[in-house]
Motif scaffolding. Structure first.
Motif, PDB file in Angstrom:
ATOM      1  N   GLU A   1       0.827  -1.293  -0.077  1.00 15.12           N
ATOM      2  CA  GLU A   1       0.076  -0.049  -0.071  1.00 15.12           C
ATOM      3  C   GLU A   1       0.741   1.298   0.103  1.00 15.12           C
ATOM      4  OE1 GLU A   1      -3.418   1.928   2.550  1.00 15.12           O
ATOM      5  OE2 GLU A   1      -2.552   0.033   3.224  1.00 15.12           O
ATOM      6  N   LEU A   2       2.095   1.214   0.619  1.00 12.08           N
ATOM      7  CA  LEU A   2       2.845   2.325   0.888  1.00 12.08           C
ATOM      8  C   LEU A   2       3.282   2.887  -0.497  1.00 12.08           C
ATOM      9  CD1 LEU A   2       4.286   4.684   2.822  1.00 12.08           C
ATOM     10  CD2 LEU A   2       5.848   2.645   3.148  1.00 12.08           C
ATOM     11  N   VAL A   3       3.908   1.769  -1.319  1.00 14.33           N
ATOM     12  CA  VAL A   3       4.563   2.204  -2.226  1.00 14.33           C
ATOM     13  C   VAL A   3       3.668   2.182  -3.497  1.00 14.33           C
ATOM     14  CG1 VAL A   3       6.555   1.091  -1.735  1.00 14.33           C
ATOM     15  CG2 VAL A   3       5.143  -0.327  -2.826  1.00 14.33           C
ATOM     16  N   GLY A   4       2.201   2.091  -3.570  1.00 13.63           N
ATOM     17  CA  GLY A   4       1.450   2.375  -4.416  1.00 13.63           C
ATOM     18  C   GLY A   4       1.060   1.281  -5.152  1.00 13.63           C
ATOM     19  N   HIS A   5       0.981   0.053  -4.641  1.00 14.47           N
ATOM     20  CA  HIS A   5       0.586  -1.083  -5.363  1.00 14.47           C
ATOM     21  C   HIS A   5      -1.066  -1.342  -5.021  1.00 14.47           C
ATOM     22  CE1 HIS A   5       4.485  -3.634  -4.807  1.00 14.47           C
ATOM     23  NE2 HIS A   5       4.678  -2.349  -5.471  1.00 14.47           N
ATOM     24  N   HIS A   6      -1.774  -1.183  -6.361  1.00 16.96           N
ATOM     25  CA  HIS A   6      -3.165  -1.386  -6.273  1.00 16.96           C
ATOM     26  C   HIS A   6      -3.489  -2.605  -6.065  1.00 16.96           C
ATOM     27  CE1 HIS A   6      -4.209   2.844  -7.404  1.00 16.96           C
ATOM     28  NE2 HIS A   6      -3.189   2.636  -8.186  1.00 16.96           N
ATOM     29  N   ARG A   7      -2.618  -3.656  -6.314  1.00 20.13           N
ATOM     30  CA  ARG A   7      -2.942  -5.244  -6.367  1.00 20.13           C
ATOM     31  C   ARG A   7      -1.654  -6.001  -6.300  1.00 20.13           C
ATOM     32  NH1 ARG A   7      -2.957  -2.943 -11.220  1.00 20.13           N
ATOM     33  NH2 ARG A   7      -4.779  -1.962 -10.903  1.00 20.13           N
TER      34      ARG A   7
END
Length: 237
Positions: free
Chosen positions: A148-154
Motif C-alpha cells: 500500500e505504501l509504495v502504491g501497489h493497487h494489487r
C-alpha cells in the motif's frame, strides 16, 4: 499511477542492491530484448543498465521528477537512450502505433489503477511480433502495508494476469511464478508483521544466499506459487 510521481523510491534502491535477483529476471527476458525498446517506470535505471547493450534504442519512461532526473544524470551520455518524464498513458497515447519492438515493465503494472487500459495502450505501441516483458508481484493474500505504501493497487495471480493480457489482444508465451521461497519471509515480515520498509542487510543476504538456492530449485521444479510472476506476451503479427 499518480501516486508514484513524488515517491522517493526506497524500494528501488533496495532492488539496486540485488544483482543476482535482477540477473534472474533479465535472463528470462534476454531472448526477447531487441530493437526499439521502451522501459516503462524505469526508476533509477537498475533494469535499464542490464538491457541497454541488448537493444538498438531505449526510451526510459518515468513519471517521477526525482527518478527522471537521476536517469538523465546516469544515461545522459548514451546516444541510444531517451529519458521521458511522463505518465505511461500520456506518452503512449501520443505516439504512433507500432513504435516499439519491445516493452519492459518490472514492478510497474501493479502501480497503475487502470491496468487494463495501460495494457491496451502498450499493445497498440508494439509492432506486430513485438513483446511485452512483464514482472509483477503475485499472490493477493500477500498484500501488505508495504504494498500500500509504495502504491501497489494489487498483487496478481497467473490466471488473472493471463486473462487481462489475452483480453488486450496479447498471446501469452510464458507465464510463471517465481521466487517460491520468498513467500514465507514476505508473509511473516510484511503481511503479518506490518513492516513498511525494507531492511537493506536482509535484502542483500537474501540476494547472496536465498536467490541462488531458489533459482537452482526452480530450474528443477516449476513452482506452483511464488512471490512474483514473470511473463512474456507477444502482439500477434
Amino acid at each position: 499511477m499518480d501516486n508514484t510521481i513524488s515517491y522517493l523510491g526506497d524500494d528501488l534502491e533496495a532492488m539496486a542492491n540485488t544483482p543476482r535477483y535482477v540477473d534472474w529476471i533479465i535472463d528470462h527476458f534476454d531472448p526477447y530484448l531487441t530493437g526499439s525498446t521502451a522501459e516503462i517506470g524505469a526508476g533509477i535505471g537498475t533494469i535499464s543498465d542490464r538491457i541497454i547493450d541488448k537493444v538498438s534504442s531505449l526510451d526510459l519512461i518515468e513519471p517521477s521528477i526525482l527518478q527522471a532526473e537521476k536517469l538523465r544524470l546516469k544515461f545522459g551520455s548514451e546516444a541510444k537512450v531517451n529519458v521521458i518524464k511522463s505518465m505511461l498513458e500520456s506518452h503512449l497515447s501520443g505516439q504512433s502505433p507500432g513504435q516499439y519492438d519491445t516493452v519492459v515493465m518490472v514492478n510497474v503494472l501493479e502501480h497503475i489503477e487502470n491496468d487494463k487500459s495501460a495494457l491496451a495502450l502498450i499493445f497498440d505501441a508494439l509492432k506486430g511480433g513485438g513483446h511485452l516483458l512483464l514482472y509483477v508481484p503475485a499472490m493477493p493474500f500477500l498484500y501488505s502495508k508495504f504494498d500500500e505504501l509504495v502504491g501497489h493497487h494489487r498483487r496478481y495471480t497467473r490466471k488473472g494476469i493471463s486473462k487481462e493480457l489475452n483480453e488486450s489482444g496479447f498471446l501469452v508465451k510464458y507465464n510463471s511464478y517465481i521466487d517460491f521461497i520468498g513467500i514465507l519471509p514476505w508473509y511473516l515480515i510484511n503481511t503479518i508483521g506490518g513492516k513498511t520498509s525494507l531492511n537493506s542487510s536482509a535484502v542483500k543476504l537474501y540476494d547472496s544466499v536465498g536467490v541462488p538456492v531458489t533459482r537452482f530449485a526452480e530450474r528443477i521444479i516449476t513452482p506452483p506459487i511464488g512471490k512474483n510472476i514473470i511473463l512474456i506476451a507477444e502482439k500477434p503479427i
